[in-house]
Design a protein around this motif. Sequence first.
Motif, PDB file in Angstrom:
ATOM      1  N   LYS A 122     -20.433  -4.794 -33.353  1.00 11.87           N
ATOM      2  CA  LYS A 122     -19.539  -5.854 -34.242  1.00 11.87           C
ATOM      3  C   LYS A 122     -18.979  -5.326 -35.496  1.00 11.87           C
ATOM      4  CE  LYS A 122     -21.523  -9.534 -32.524  1.00 11.87           C
ATOM      5  NZ  LYS A 122     -20.733 -10.202 -31.110  1.00 11.87           N
ATOM      6  N   CYS A 125     -13.597  -2.954 -34.597  1.00 12.84           N
ATOM      7  CA  CYS A 125     -12.510  -3.688 -34.194  1.00 12.84           C
ATOM      8  C   CYS A 125     -11.846  -2.988 -33.101  1.00 12.84           C
ATOM      9  CB  CYS A 125     -11.383  -4.138 -35.304  1.00 12.84           C
ATOM     10  SG  CYS A 125     -10.364  -5.208 -34.822  1.00 12.84           S
ATOM     11  N   PHE A 126     -11.502  -3.665 -32.163  1.00 13.88           N
ATOM     12  CA  PHE A 126     -11.019  -3.162 -30.812  1.00 13.88           C
ATOM     13  C   PHE A 126      -9.635  -3.810 -30.495  1.00 13.88           C
ATOM     14  CE2 PHE A 126     -10.034  -3.093 -26.205  1.00 13.88           C
ATOM     15  CZ  PHE A 126      -9.932  -1.698 -25.898  1.00 13.88           C
ATOM     16  N   LYS A 127      -8.524  -3.101 -30.490  1.00 14.10           N
ATOM     17  CA  LYS A 127      -7.084  -3.546 -30.021  1.00 14.10           C
ATOM     18  C   LYS A 127      -6.733  -2.815 -28.745  1.00 14.10           C
ATOM     19  CE  LYS A 127      -6.412  -4.832 -34.586  1.00 14.10           C
ATOM     20  NZ  LYS A 127      -5.456  -5.234 -35.587  1.00 14.10           N
ATOM     21  N   ARG A 129      -5.157  -3.674 -24.460  1.00 15.06           N
ATOM     22  CA  ARG A 129      -4.815  -4.614 -23.581  1.00 15.06           C
ATOM     23  C   ARG A 129      -5.241  -4.005 -22.253  1.00 15.06           C
ATOM     24  NH1 ARG A 129       0.134  -7.611 -22.917  1.00 15.06           N
ATOM     25  NH2 ARG A 129      -1.193  -8.902 -21.925  1.00 15.06           N
ATOM     26  N   LEU A 151     -15.972  -7.075 -22.831  1.00 14.72           N
ATOM     27  CA  LEU A 151     -14.596  -7.008 -23.458  1.00 14.72           C
ATOM     28  C   LEU A 151     -13.873  -8.321 -22.961  1.00 14.72           C
ATOM     29  CD1 LEU A 151     -13.840  -3.593 -22.633  1.00 14.72           C
ATOM     30  CD2 LEU A 151     -14.139  -4.621 -24.772  1.00 14.72           C
ATOM     31  N   SER A 152     -14.068  -8.668 -21.696  1.00  8.68           N
ATOM     32  CA  SER A 152     -13.349  -9.872 -21.244  1.00  8.68           C
ATOM     33  C   SER A 152     -13.632 -11.266 -21.982  1.00  8.68           C
ATOM     34  CB  SER A 152     -13.296 -10.121 -19.608  1.00  8.68           C
ATOM     35  OG  SER A 152     -12.906  -8.994 -19.124  1.00  8.68           O
ATOM     36  N   ASN A 154     -15.142 -11.164 -24.970  1.00 10.06           N
ATOM     37  CA  ASN A 154     -14.852 -11.072 -26.519  1.00 10.06           C
ATOM     38  C   ASN A 154     -13.380 -10.994 -26.939  1.00 10.06           C
ATOM     39  OD1 ASN A 154     -17.659 -11.200 -28.157  1.00 10.06           O
ATOM     40  ND2 ASN A 154     -17.852 -10.181 -26.183  1.00 10.06           N
ATOM     41  N   TYR A 155     -12.564 -10.409 -25.853  1.00  7.81           N
ATOM     42  CA  TYR A 155     -11.212 -10.172 -26.308  1.00  7.81           C
ATOM     43  C   TYR A 155     -10.057 -10.810 -25.355  1.00  7.81           C
ATOM     44  CZ  TYR A 155     -13.215  -6.539 -29.377  1.00  7.81           C
ATOM     45  OH  TYR A 155     -14.081  -6.004 -30.154  1.00  7.81           O
ATOM     46  N   SER A 156      -9.717 -11.924 -25.804  1.00 10.71           N
ATOM     47  CA  SER A 156      -9.053 -12.763 -24.771  1.00 10.71           C
ATOM     48  C   SER A 156      -7.680 -11.943 -24.279  1.00 10.71           C
ATOM     49  CB  SER A 156      -8.490 -14.174 -25.253  1.00 10.71           C
ATOM     50  OG  SER A 156      -7.913 -13.948 -26.602  1.00 10.71           O
ATOM     51  N   ASP A 157      -7.076 -11.018 -25.103  1.00  6.88           N
ATOM     52  CA  ASP A 157      -5.934 -10.278 -24.562  1.00  6.88           C
ATOM     53  C   ASP A 157      -5.850  -9.012 -23.904  1.00  6.88           C
ATOM     54  OD1 ASP A 157      -7.164  -8.993 -26.893  1.00  6.88           O
ATOM     55  OD2 ASP A 157      -5.295  -8.375 -27.673  1.00  6.88           O
ATOM     56  N   ILE A 158      -7.256  -9.021 -23.195  1.00  9.94           N
ATOM     57  CA  ILE A 158      -7.648  -7.820 -22.362  1.00  9.94           C
ATOM     58  C   ILE A 158      -6.801  -8.147 -20.973  1.00  9.94           C
ATOM     59  CG2 ILE A 158      -9.157  -6.668 -20.635  1.00  9.94           C
ATOM     60  CD1 ILE A 158      -9.598  -5.602 -23.645  1.00  9.94           C
TER      61      ILE A 158
END
Length: 170
Positions: A122, A125-127, A129, A151-152, A154-158
Amino acid sequence: LHTNAATKKELLRIGLRIFIYKIKPDLDVDSVISMPSSSNLSLMVGAYCAREIGVQLSPNIFLKTDLDTAFLTLEKHKQKGIITYSEYKSLAKRLNRRADTFSLKNIPPKYRHLFSPLVLNKENCFKGRKVLLVDDLLSTGTTLSIAADILSSNYSDIFSVQALCLFSDV
């Protein structure tokens, strides 16, 4: 796998040479994530891949599940009736065998689906795609599969998740 430093370096050199010529041309990623490992091979391979591809390395996105989390997971499954009390006691005893760390290797295959070998860190921070997950050893694929799921969710932009392993039992 027990190797000394010289053997690790040679295996890494061979594996990375294969990466450059065979795998790199087909990769379309914008971030490399190295999986947590007891050795530094995942980090070394991840750093090399990120440098070769020209993208960011994200080394601490995941943490290995700790023993406290594994016990909490076990307790939750017992309370929900997913496992019996005798199964709980047996699994708790296996978790106590190595009180310093949690490993799925201590859990019988029949029960491994109940535990996650890693958690999202936590603090980082991951950025990205299009992600390349890098691990040193592929045994069953559980860690990489769970990492992709985490990842999928928790990060909708993957957009895509690919994986690369240096060694494999499969």
